[in-house]
Design a protein around this motif. Structure first.
Motif, PDB file in Angstrom:
ATOM      1  N   GLY A 106       0.822  -1.213   0.000  1.00 43.24           N
ATOM      2  CA  GLY A 106       0.000   0.000   0.000  1.00 43.24           C
ATOM      3  C   GLY A 106       0.853   1.259   0.000  1.00 43.24           C
ATOM      4  N   ILE A 107       1.951   1.229   0.753  1.00 48.23           N
ATOM      5  CA  ILE A 107       2.867   2.379   0.767  1.00 48.23           C
ATOM      6  C   ILE A 107       3.459   2.573  -0.631  1.00 48.23           C
ATOM      7  CG2 ILE A 107       5.089   3.196   1.658  1.00 48.23           C
ATOM      8  CD1 ILE A 107       4.250   1.873   4.366  1.00 48.23           C
ATOM      9  N   GLY A 108       3.802   1.476  -1.293  1.00 48.03           N
ATOM     10  CA  GLY A 108       4.294   1.572  -2.663  1.00 48.03           C
ATOM     11  C   GLY A 108       3.249   2.154  -3.605  1.00 48.03           C
ATOM     12  N   MET A 109       1.997   1.767  -3.405  1.00 46.55           N
ATOM     13  CA  MET A 109       0.920   2.330  -4.231  1.00 46.55           C
ATOM     14  C   MET A 109       0.835   3.842  -4.046  1.00 46.55           C
ATOM     15  SD  MET A 109      -2.117  -0.504  -3.710  1.00 46.55           S
ATOM     16  CE  MET A 109      -3.382   0.596  -4.349  1.00 46.55           C
ATOM     17  N   ILE A 110       0.928   4.281  -2.794  1.00 42.07           N
ATOM     18  CA  ILE A 110       0.856   5.724  -2.512  1.00 42.07           C
ATOM     19  C   ILE A 110       2.053   6.433  -3.140  1.00 42.07           C
ATOM     20  CG2 ILE A 110       0.920   7.473  -0.697  1.00 42.07           C
ATOM     21  CD1 ILE A 110      -0.393   5.298   1.150  1.00 42.07           C
ATOM     22  N   TRP A 111       3.242   5.919  -2.872  1.00 41.76           N
ATOM     23  CA  TRP A 111       4.478   6.561  -3.337  1.00 41.76           C
ATOM     24  C   TRP A 111       4.527   6.655  -4.859  1.00 41.76           C
ATOM     25  CZ3 TRP A 111       8.276   9.389  -1.412  1.00 41.76           C
ATOM     26  CH2 TRP A 111       9.440   9.529  -2.148  1.00 41.76           C
ATOM     27  N   PHE A 112       4.375   5.528  -5.532  1.00 50.66           N
ATOM     28  CA  PHE A 112       4.503   5.527  -6.987  1.00 50.66           C
ATOM     29  C   PHE A 112       3.276   6.133  -7.664  1.00 50.66           C
ATOM     30  CE2 PHE A 112       7.509   2.158  -5.752  1.00 50.66           C
ATOM     31  CZ  PHE A 112       8.658   2.745  -6.271  1.00 50.66           C
ATOM     32  N   GLY A 113       2.099   5.965  -7.070  1.00 51.54           N
ATOM     33  CA  GLY A 113       0.904   6.614  -7.609  1.00 51.54           C
ATOM     34  C   GLY A 113       1.031   8.127  -7.556  1.00 51.54           C
ATOM     35  N   TRP A 114       1.586   8.624  -6.442  1.00 50.55           N
ATOM     36  CA  TRP A 114       1.787  10.069  -6.302  1.00 50.55           C
ATOM     37  C   TRP A 114       2.792  10.565  -7.338  1.00 50.55           C
ATOM     38  CZ3 TRP A 114      -0.929  13.371  -3.336  1.00 50.55           C
ATOM     39  CH2 TRP A 114      -0.475  14.679  -3.272  1.00 50.55           C
ATOM     40  N   GLN A 115       3.869   9.808  -7.558  1.00 51.54           N
ATOM     41  CA  GLN A 115       4.853  10.200  -8.570  1.00 51.54           C
ATOM     42  C   GLN A 115       4.233  10.220  -9.965  1.00 51.54           C
ATOM     43  OE1 GLN A 115       8.166   7.517  -8.113  1.00 51.54           O
ATOM     44  NE2 GLN A 115       9.138   8.817  -6.570  1.00 51.54           N
ATOM     45  N   LEU A 116       3.441   9.212 -10.275  1.00 54.48           N
ATOM     46  CA  LEU A 116       2.769   9.198 -11.582  1.00 54.48           C
ATOM     47  C   LEU A 116       1.813  10.375 -11.722  1.00 54.48           C
ATOM     48  CD1 LEU A 116       2.034   5.378 -11.886  1.00 54.48           C
ATOM     49  CD2 LEU A 116       3.499   6.724 -13.402  1.00 54.48           C
ATOM     50  N   GLY A 132      -4.301  15.009 -16.101  1.00 52.10           N
ATOM     51  CA  GLY A 132      -3.979  13.593 -16.179  1.00 52.10           C
ATOM     52  C   GLY A 132      -3.707  12.973 -14.813  1.00 52.10           C
ATOM     53  N   ALA A 133      -3.449  13.808 -13.817  1.00 54.60           N
ATOM     54  CA  ALA A 133      -3.209  13.306 -12.463  1.00 54.60           C
ATOM     55  C   ALA A 133      -4.438  12.588 -11.907  1.00 54.60           C
ATOM     56  CB  ALA A 133      -2.819  14.455 -11.542  1.00 54.60           C
ATOM     57  N   PHE A 134      -5.609  12.949 -12.376  1.00 56.77           N
ATOM     58  CA  PHE A 134      -6.834  12.308 -11.893  1.00 56.77           C
ATOM     59  C   PHE A 134      -6.877  10.815 -12.237  1.00 56.77           C
ATOM     60  CE2 PHE A 134      -8.302  16.704 -11.682  1.00 56.77           C
ATOM     61  CZ  PHE A 134      -8.898  16.704 -10.438  1.00 56.77           C
ATOM     62  N   ASP A 135      -6.144  10.411 -13.260  1.00 56.45           N
ATOM     63  CA  ASP A 135      -6.083   8.990 -13.593  1.00 56.45           C
ATOM     64  C   ASP A 135      -5.421   8.175 -12.484  1.00 56.45           C
ATOM     65  OD1 ASP A 135      -7.404   8.687 -15.997  1.00 56.45           O
ATOM     66  OD2 ASP A 135      -5.626   9.094 -17.216  1.00 56.45           O
ATOM     67  N   PHE A 136      -4.536   8.803 -11.708  1.00 57.51           N
ATOM     68  CA  PHE A 136      -3.786   8.087 -10.685  1.00 57.51           C
ATOM     69  C   PHE A 136      -4.299   8.362  -9.275  1.00 57.51           C
ATOM     70  CE2 PHE A 136      -1.080   8.684 -14.377  1.00 57.51           C
ATOM     71  CZ  PHE A 136      -0.854   7.349 -14.689  1.00 57.51           C
ATOM     72  N   ALA A 137      -5.299   9.197  -9.133  1.00 58.19           N
ATOM     73  CA  ALA A 137      -5.886   9.467  -7.811  1.00 58.19           C
ATOM     74  C   ALA A 137      -6.444   8.206  -7.159  1.00 58.19           C
ATOM     75  CB  ALA A 137      -6.956  10.555  -7.921  1.00 58.19           C
ATOM     76  N   PRO A 138      -7.103   7.298  -7.893  1.00 58.98           N
ATOM     77  CA  PRO A 138      -7.591   6.083  -7.239  1.00 58.98           C
ATOM     78  C   PRO A 138      -6.467   5.205  -6.703  1.00 58.98           C
ATOM     79  CG  PRO A 138      -8.412   6.203  -9.512  1.00 58.98           C
ATOM     80  CD  PRO A 138      -7.537   7.374  -9.284  1.00 58.98           C
ATOM     81  N   LEU A 139      -5.319   5.216  -7.361  1.00 56.93           N
ATOM     82  CA  LEU A 139      -4.179   4.429  -6.904  1.00 56.93           C
ATOM     83  C   LEU A 139      -3.700   4.952  -5.548  1.00 56.93           C
ATOM     84  CD1 LEU A 139      -2.125   2.203  -7.672  1.00 56.93           C
ATOM     85  CD2 LEU A 139      -0.798   3.977  -8.820  1.00 56.93           C
ATOM     86  N   VAL A 140      -3.602   6.259  -5.417  1.00 58.79           N
ATOM     87  CA  VAL A 140      -3.162   6.869  -4.156  1.00 58.79           C
ATOM     88  C   VAL A 140      -4.217   6.661  -3.067  1.00 58.79           C
ATOM     89  CG1 VAL A 140      -2.527   9.037  -3.037  1.00 58.79           C
ATOM     90  CG2 VAL A 140      -1.710   8.552  -5.355  1.00 58.79           C
ATOM     91  N   ALA A 141      -5.474   6.922  -3.384  1.00 62.57           N
ATOM     92  CA  ALA A 141      -6.545   6.761  -2.384  1.00 62.57           C
ATOM     93  C   ALA A 141      -6.670   5.305  -1.943  1.00 62.57           C
ATOM     94  CB  ALA A 141      -7.874   7.260  -2.958  1.00 62.57           C
TER      95      ALA A 141
END
Length: 173
Positions: A106-116, A132-141
């Motif tokens: 989950g920490i990896g999802m937050i970290w790399f999702g935020w970078q994307l 385009g950041a909205f595409d990765f918001a679900p990954l971070v959330a």
């Protein structure tokens, strides 16, 4: 600690229920959008250009929200064959190790999702007109919820409270 965890479990239970209802609503909304696109394209001989990218974005939300709730409830993927032969205390240790590994994921999802999201923030999705950041918001959330729910499971276990996983009641030992 037990009383604190019982109160925290009520709060995270409400959060999980909200995430699950949001995921279910997203699934229905995505289905409606795809159905509308089919009707417009094949019956009305026209096209709604924003339904496909919106549906994909909604799908990301219901996948990651649903996965986080599945982790809280103990339905995430696991290989339990060995666990059927172990005593309860050993099972609880292995469950905790599993939850710590899921927390790291989950920490990896937050970290790399935020970078994307940061790298695509300047891009505009043409058919939706949003970043385009909205595409990765679900990954971070989803990552945030996975970390929260996994830590809750470890702390509940440490407090001697049962988690949602079948057969994992510490008071039975």
């Amino acid at each position: 600690m037990r009383q604190t965890m019982e109160k925290a479990a009520i709060w995270t239970g409400h959060l999980a229920r909200l995430a699950l209802w949001s995921a279910g609503t997203g699934l229905v909304l995505m289905t409606v959008l795809i159905a509308a696109q089919v009707v417009w394209r094949y019956i009305l001989n026209d096209s709604i250009i924003w339904t496909e990218p919106a549906s994909v974005m909604i799908m990301g939300w219901f996948i990651f929200l649903g996965a986080a709730v599945g982790i809280r409830e103990g339905y995430h993927l696991s290989f339990d064959v060995l666990l059927y032969m172990l005593p309860l205390r050993a099972k609880l240790v292995l469950y905790s190790i599993s939850d710590i590994a899921v927390t790291a994921f989950g920490i990896g999802m937050i970290w790399f999702g935020w970078q994307l999201a940061a790298r695509t923030a300047g891009n505009v999705l043409p058919s939706l007109g949003i970043s385009g950041a909205f595409d990765f918001a679900p990954l971070v959330a989803g990552g945030i919820l996975i970390v929260l729910f996994s830590i809750e499971r470890v702390l509940r276990r440490a407090a001697g409270l049962p988690t949602a996983r079948f057969g994992e009641d510490p008071e039975a030992a």
